[in-house]
Enzyme design. Structure first.
Site, PDB file in Angstrom:
ATOM      1  CG  ASP A   1      -2.023  -1.023   1.123  1.00  8.60           C
ATOM      2  OD1 ASP A   1      -1.853  -2.008   0.391  1.00  8.60           O
ATOM      3  OD2 ASP A   1      -3.052  -0.856   1.789  1.00  8.60           O
TER       4      ASP A   1
ATOM      5  NE  ARG B   1      -2.625   2.939  13.289  1.00 10.16           N
ATOM      6  CZ  ARG B   1      -1.805   2.003  12.861  1.00 10.16           C
ATOM      7  NH1 ARG B   1      -0.528   2.039  13.228  1.00 10.16           N
ATOM      8  NH2 ARG B   1      -2.246   1.032  12.083  1.00 10.16           N
TER       9      ARG B   1
ATOM     10  CG  ASP C   1      -5.490   2.725  11.792  1.00  7.64           C
ATOM     11  OD1 ASP C   1      -5.734   2.888  13.003  1.00  7.64           O
ATOM     12  OD2 ASP C   1      -4.904   1.720  11.354  1.00  7.64           O
TER      13      ASP C   1
ATOM     14  CB  SER D   1      -5.787  -6.500   6.632  1.00 10.15           C
ATOM     15  OG  SER D   1      -5.266  -5.230   6.997  1.00 10.15           O
TER      16      SER D   1
END
Length: 405
Positions: free
Chosen positions: A16, A96, A125, A179
């Protein structure tokens, strides 16, 4: 966005973000700076530098943030015994705000106009990264390619990578793998078979923990020492915050501790099924509640439990840098001033069993009062009669009204 000259990209080196790097260069005709954080994901981060160099990146940041991650994010969260929806230990969520902070700092250091991330438009996210960025730098622009481009599947991403000569290890045509997201606190799994909430996860999916059925038949007993709510020693050995978590992860993995299969409510409105391995965190939660049971006043402990879901929601939804989370953190940290002492645990086949807890300076447990034996007058049992009657007064009044009617 037409004035974008320089972008800082949160870069893992995977499919990605490698596609995003090239897409940013092509779409915005801008310089891309990459930032790769080592927060204990267990994979080599150095190859990200080579991949970024091959795509023409001149400024590359690769940083070991493991100690900062555990000390300033994981430990404060565990002082609150934080669980989202009663189960999830927030392993992805808590990473995060640190990544967002460093993205913003690097943008300021390099004079960048924007930051960019690889979060999709369906997930949490994107919210966490961007709320953090706006809280720390309100005028900084954010580029979220998944909300702009038409590369809406893994197959399209692979085709783009082939077209532009982007090297991607482990390409898989057809069915997508799980994932995954990993850091020193946990590893998560989504997608694939897990998109059917009735379908049990494959044993081969779990990467960290031994199956509880296959875990050792002999338990491990460990001792944790707390100081003001944080673990400072494991088995009487002083360890840094990251080393504490690494050690507990090793022990938890060995004994099959910390697996979770959860259907959760995402902030964007949909339900999502995910599986998690949080071995060290599961041990920490059990141990912290044990030492608090000995050292916290009853009403303080109950107030913390009432506030914890609100605190958990703030972290899950991306509000780590909000004034209300900071205010709650001050209250939580204040409550931890007396949370010091020892906790003894047994680890066995997926279970964390408390064997004992001790606090020489701050224990509120008084054997001479709590004993079932002769207490030498330390507690006057006759006092309980008046206590009960006063607390029953409103109940008696309500009952009398019912009987009179």
């Amino acid at each position: 966005m037409s004035t974008i000259r320089k972008v800082v990209l949160a870069y893992s080196g995977g499919l990605d973000t490698s596609v995003i790097l090239k897409w940013l260069q092509e779409t915005y005709q801008c310089e891309v700076i990459t930032f790769t954080a080592d927060i204990g994901q267990g994979e080599e981060v150095a190859p990200a530098q080579t991949k970024a160099e091959n795509l023409g990146v001149k400024k590359i940041y690769i940083e070991d943030l493991r100690e900062e991650f555990v000390k300033n994010y994981v430990f404060p969260m565990f002082r609150a015994n934080t669980l989202y929806e009663g189960e999830y230990l927030l392993g992805t969520s808590i990473a995060r705000p640190l990544i967002a902070k460093r993205l913003v700092e690097i943008a300021h250091e390099t004079g960048a106009d924007a930051i960019s991330h690889g979060a999709t438009g369906k997930g949490n996210d994107q919210v966490r990264f961007e709320l953090g960025a706006y809280a720390l730098s309100p005028n900084l622009k954010v580029i979220a390619p998944w909300r702009e481009w038409n590369l809406t599947s893994r197959e399209k991403l692979l085709a783009y990578a082939d077209q532009h000569g982007i090297s991607i290890e482990g390409k898989r045509k057809g069915k997508s793998p799980y994932s995954m997201d990993a850091n020193l606190l946990h590893i998560s799994y989504e997608g694939g078979l897990l998109e059917d909430p009735w379908c049990a996860p494959e044993e081969s999916m779990w990467r960290w923990t031994t199956s509880p059925e296959q875990a050792p038949n002999q338990p491990d007993e460990i001792e944790l020492e707390y100081r003001q709510g944080d673990i400072i020693k494991v088995n009487r050995e002083s360890l840094s915050p990251a080393k504490v978590l690494e050690t507990l992860n090793y022990l938890g993995n060995k004994h099959g501790i910390g697996r979770l299969d959860l259907v959760e409510n995402r902030y964007v409105g949909m339900k999502s099924r995910g599986c998690y391995e949080t071995p060290g965190g599961s041990i920490m939660l059990k141990a912290h509640r044990a030492i608090e049971s000995l050292t916290l006043d009853r009403e303080v402990a109950h107030l913390k439990d009432e506030l914890m879901p609100r605190y958990a929601n703030l972290i899950y939804n991306g509000y780590w840098w909000s004034p209300e989370r900071k205010l709650l953190q001050q209250l939580i940290d204040s409550s931890q001033m007396t949370v010091s002492g020892l906790v003894s645990l047994k680890l066995y086949k997926g279970n964390v069993i408390v064997l004992g807890r001790q606090s020489k300076e701050h224990s509120l447990f008084m054997p001479k009062i709590a004993t079932f034996e002769e207490d030498a007058g330390a507690y006057k049992q006759q006092d309980a009669e008046g206590f009960i009657k006063l607390n029953a007064l409103r109940l008696r009044i309500e009952a009398m009204n019912k009987y009179q009617s």
